[in-house]
Design an enzyme around this catalytic site. Structure first.
Site, mmCIF file in Angstrom:
data_model
loop_
_atom_site.group_PDB
_atom_site.id
_atom_site.type_symbol
_atom_site.label_atom_id
_atom_site.label_comp_id
_atom_site.label_asym_id
_atom_site.label_seq_id
_atom_site.Cartn_x
_atom_site.Cartn_y
_atom_site.Cartn_z
ATOM 1 N N HIS A 56 0.843 -1.184 0.000
ATOM 2 C CA HIS A 56 0.000 0.000 0.000
ATOM 3 C C HIS A 56 0.888 1.247 0.000
ATOM 4 O O HIS A 56 2.114 1.150 0.187
ATOM 5 C CB HIS A 56 -0.947 -0.002 1.215
ATOM 6 C CG HIS A 56 -0.255 -0.012 2.546
ATOM 7 N ND1 HIS A 56 -0.239 -1.100 3.392
ATOM 8 C CD2 HIS A 56 0.472 0.952 3.172
ATOM 9 C CE1 HIS A 56 0.447 -0.804 4.478
ATOM 10 N NE2 HIS A 56 0.902 0.427 4.367
HETATM 11 P P1 TYD Z 1 -1.589 -2.916 7.505
HETATM 12 O O1 TYD Z 1 -1.171 -1.494 7.605
HETATM 13 O O2 TYD Z 1 -2.295 -3.339 6.246
HETATM 14 O O3 TYD Z 1 -0.333 -3.881 7.771
HETATM 15 P P2 TYD Z 1 0.910 -4.284 6.836
HETATM 16 O O4 TYD Z 1 1.278 -3.095 6.025
HETATM 17 O O5 TYD Z 1 1.992 -4.696 7.781
HETATM 18 O O6 TYD Z 1 0.519 -5.432 5.968
HETATM 19 O O7 TYD Z 1 -2.490 -3.249 8.762
HETATM 20 C C1 TYD Z 1 -2.926 -4.562 9.041
HETATM 21 C C2 TYD Z 1 -4.221 -4.453 9.839
HETATM 22 O O8 TYD Z 1 -3.992 -3.813 11.097
HETATM 23 C C3 TYD Z 1 -5.296 -3.642 9.122
HETATM 24 O O9 TYD Z 1 -6.520 -4.320 9.292
HETATM 25 C C4 TYD Z 1 -5.349 -2.350 9.863
HETATM 26 C C5 TYD Z 1 -4.819 -2.663 11.237
HETATM 27 N N1 TYD Z 1 -4.016 -1.576 11.827
HETATM 28 C C6 TYD Z 1 -4.551 -0.820 12.853
HETATM 29 O O10 TYD Z 1 -5.701 -1.017 13.278
HETATM 30 N N2 TYD Z 1 -3.775 0.155 13.415
HETATM 31 C C7 TYD Z 1 -2.510 0.401 12.971
HETATM 32 O O11 TYD Z 1 -1.824 1.307 13.519
HETATM 33 C C8 TYD Z 1 -1.984 -0.361 11.876
HETATM 34 C C9 TYD Z 1 -0.598 -0.107 11.340
HETATM 35 C C10 TYD Z 1 -2.773 -1.345 11.345
#
Ligand code: TYD
Length: 134
Positions: free
Chosen positions: A48
């Site tokens: 992302h």
């Molecule tokens: P995501 O940012 O997509 O993780 P990565 O980039 O490591 O794959 O986040 C994974 C999940 O966690 C998503 O459902 C959103 C949640 N999340 C939060 O609720 N708070 C946060 O601070 C972060 C970073 C993620």
């Protein structure tokens, strides 16, 4: 695109200590800290970009690789030092991969979690950076 910073490190025979001060060692106020761990072998994270969010990423245990993509070119860096941070600013598509067993990726972020700041579709990301470029 790749911008890293070495944070202060104090080492002696008893071990090492690194500290990071918001607005001093990094260019924003730290609003949120999160960490990624227990990552399965061959798993990919990220996929992302953010519209506004600024972040510093560091592997405080083990190592991982980060692909950064500004819509025009891609670069990869291996994070393998607890005292080295990688700056990931807005409009950078990033993917984390090749986590070593037990790796812990610590992230310092400039704002609280906000799903509306995410771009999670790569084609949408390409359109977004193209429009911003004009
Ligand atoms: P995501 O940012 O997509 O993780 P990565 O980039 O490591 O794959 O986040 C994974 C999940 O966690 C998503 O459902 C959103 C949640 N999340 C939060 O609720 N708070 C946060 O601070 C972060 C970073 C993620």
């Amino acid at each position: 695109m790749i911008s890293t910073k070495d944070f202060p490190k104090f080492s002696d025979s008893s071990g090492s200590l690194t500290f990071i001060e918001g607005e001093n060692h990094i260019p924003f106020t730290i609003s949120r800290v999160y960490y990624v761990y227990d990552v399965a072998e061959n798993a990919l994270r990220g996929h992302h970009a953010h519209k506004q969010l600024e972040q510093y990423l560091m592997c405080v245990h083990g190592s991982c690789s980060v692909w950064m993509d500004n819509g025009k070119s891609k670069e990869k860096i291996r994070l393998d030092s607890p005292s080295t941070g990688l700056y990931v600013g807005p409009s950078i598509w990033h993917v984390m991969e090749d986590f070593s067993p037990g790796a812990v990726l610590l992230v310092l972020a400039s704002a609280p979690y906000d799903e509306s700041d995410y771009i999670r579709d790569y084609e949408e990301f390409l359109r977004y950076v193209k429009e911003k470029d004009v």
